[in-house]
Write an enzyme that holds these catalytic residues in place. Structure first.
Site, short mmCIF file in Angstrom:
data_model
loop_
_atom_site.label_atom_id
_atom_site.label_comp_id
_atom_site.label_asym_id
_atom_site.label_seq_id
_atom_site.Cartn_x
_atom_site.Cartn_y
_atom_site.Cartn_z
CG HIS A 287 28.58 79.87 54.74
ND1 HIS A 287 29.23 80.07 53.62
CD2 HIS A 287 27.93 81.02 55.02
CE1 HIS A 287 28.94 81.45 53.01
NE2 HIS A 287 28.09 81.86 53.91
CG ASP B 52 24.30 84.90 50.46
OD1 ASP B 52 24.42 83.97 51.64
OD2 ASP B 52 24.99 85.71 50.28
CG HIS B 53 26.82 81.18 50.32
ND1 HIS B 53 27.91 80.92 49.65
CD2 HIS B 53 26.63 82.16 50.89
CE1 HIS B 53 28.64 82.32 49.60
NE2 HIS B 53 27.80 82.93 50.55
CG ASP C 67 30.42 84.72 52.26
OD1 ASP C 67 30.75 84.42 50.81
OD2 ASP C 67 29.37 84.89 52.33
CG HIS D 37 29.58 87.65 48.18
ND1 HIS D 37 28.34 87.63 47.90
CD2 HIS D 37 29.73 86.60 49.21
CE1 HIS D 37 27.78 86.97 48.86
NE2 HIS D 37 28.35 86.29 49.74
CG HIS E 219 31.00 84.82 56.87
ND1 HIS E 219 30.78 86.06 56.93
CD2 HIS E 219 30.20 84.27 56.13
CE1 HIS E 219 29.73 86.27 56.15
NE2 HIS E 219 29.39 85.14 55.78
CG HIS F 62 25.10 82.98 55.90
ND1 HIS F 62 26.10 83.94 55.92
CD2 HIS F 62 24.65 83.04 57.14
CE1 HIS F 62 26.52 84.15 57.17
NE2 HIS F 62 25.66 83.71 58.04
#
Length: 256
Positions: free
Chosen positions: A56, A60-61, A134, A172, A115, A58
């Site tokens: 996805h 942090d990915h 996530d 995570h 998400h 975001h």
């Protein structure tokens, strides 16, 4: 030959995953939170990165991709066609109805929104592995930033329908906090109590709690258990729809 899959801790509590195929010598990465830890593992192993798969959009990915590309400019990037406008530029835009080949393995795409609305998971049947980021986490699931509870419940049911022996690689290290919450839903779940003991031992030793197996998640993860009568009874929701029970569990976790 089976894929070798390594869990790579990144940032404060993210995970990336490196998949290496000994037969072809190729290596793939699922999600790119930051480049440094990934490059170190590649260097230590003597592996060359060939593919990067995004679950996805975001940061942090995906944020580690530019630095990875400075080391390997010809990386093949793979992600959801439906979310291509929010992902880094893609060489292969994938959809759920079109499996693709990578490193001598078939990769199947699962649309798992909730998400985010464009979230996907990657299932490698031959490797008995699914990369859920996530959506499904160890003892948890992602917050509903864009999708609805009904949407996320459908996504989780899709993952839960995979073979129980499937190994779940999630995004995570939230497992201890998820475990504390899970106990509030099913305090008498023996399988959960046993799993928590293992989680505490792993974290005390500085080891990741990811991956897990789908069988473990189905026995202990409250977000996969919203359809079960004992869980509904514990929430005084015996007559309610499964998705509504899931929504209640998610709301309780958000406030936990």
């Amino acid at each position: 030959m089976p894929l070798e899959i390594l869990t790579v801790p990144c940032l404060a509590d993210n995970y990336a995953f490196l998949l290496h195929d000994p037969a072809s010598g190729e290596t793939a990465l699922v999600d790119a939170p930051e480049a440094g830890p990934i490059l170190k593992v590649l260097d230590d192993r003597g592996w060359r990165l060939n593919h990067v798969l995004f679950t996805h959009h975001h940061d942090d990915h995906v944020a580690g991709l530019p630095e990875l590309q400075t080391h390997q400019p010809d990386l093949r990037t793979i992600g959801a066609a439906a979310d291509a406008n929010r992902l880094p530029p893609l060489d292969l835009a994938v959809t759920e109805d079109e499996p693709f080949e990578m490193m001598n393995h078939e990769v199947r795409v699962l649309d798992v929104p909730g998400h985010t609305v464009g979230h996907i998971a990657y299932w490698i049947p031959q490797g008995e592995a699914v990369f859920t980021a996530d959506t499904l986490m160890a003892l948890g699931c992602g917050r509903l930033f864009e999708g609805s509870a009904e949407m996320m419940w459908h996504s989780l049911c899709k993952i839960a329908a995979l073979p129980d022996r499937t190994v779940v690689y999630s995004g995570h290290e939230y497992t201890q906090a998820n475990a504390r919450f899970a106990q509030t839903i099913e305090p008498d779940n023996v399988a959960l109590q046993n799993r928590i003991a293992g989680i505490e031992a792993s974290r005390a030793a500085g080891k990741p709690t990811v991956p897990s197996t789908l069988a473990e998640e189905k026995e202990t993860n409250p977000f996969l258990r919203a359809h079960l009568n004992p869980v509904k009874a514990a929430l005084s929701m015996e007559g309610d729809d499964d998705a509504a029970v899931f929504a209640e569990i998610r709301q309780r976790k958000d406030a936990f």
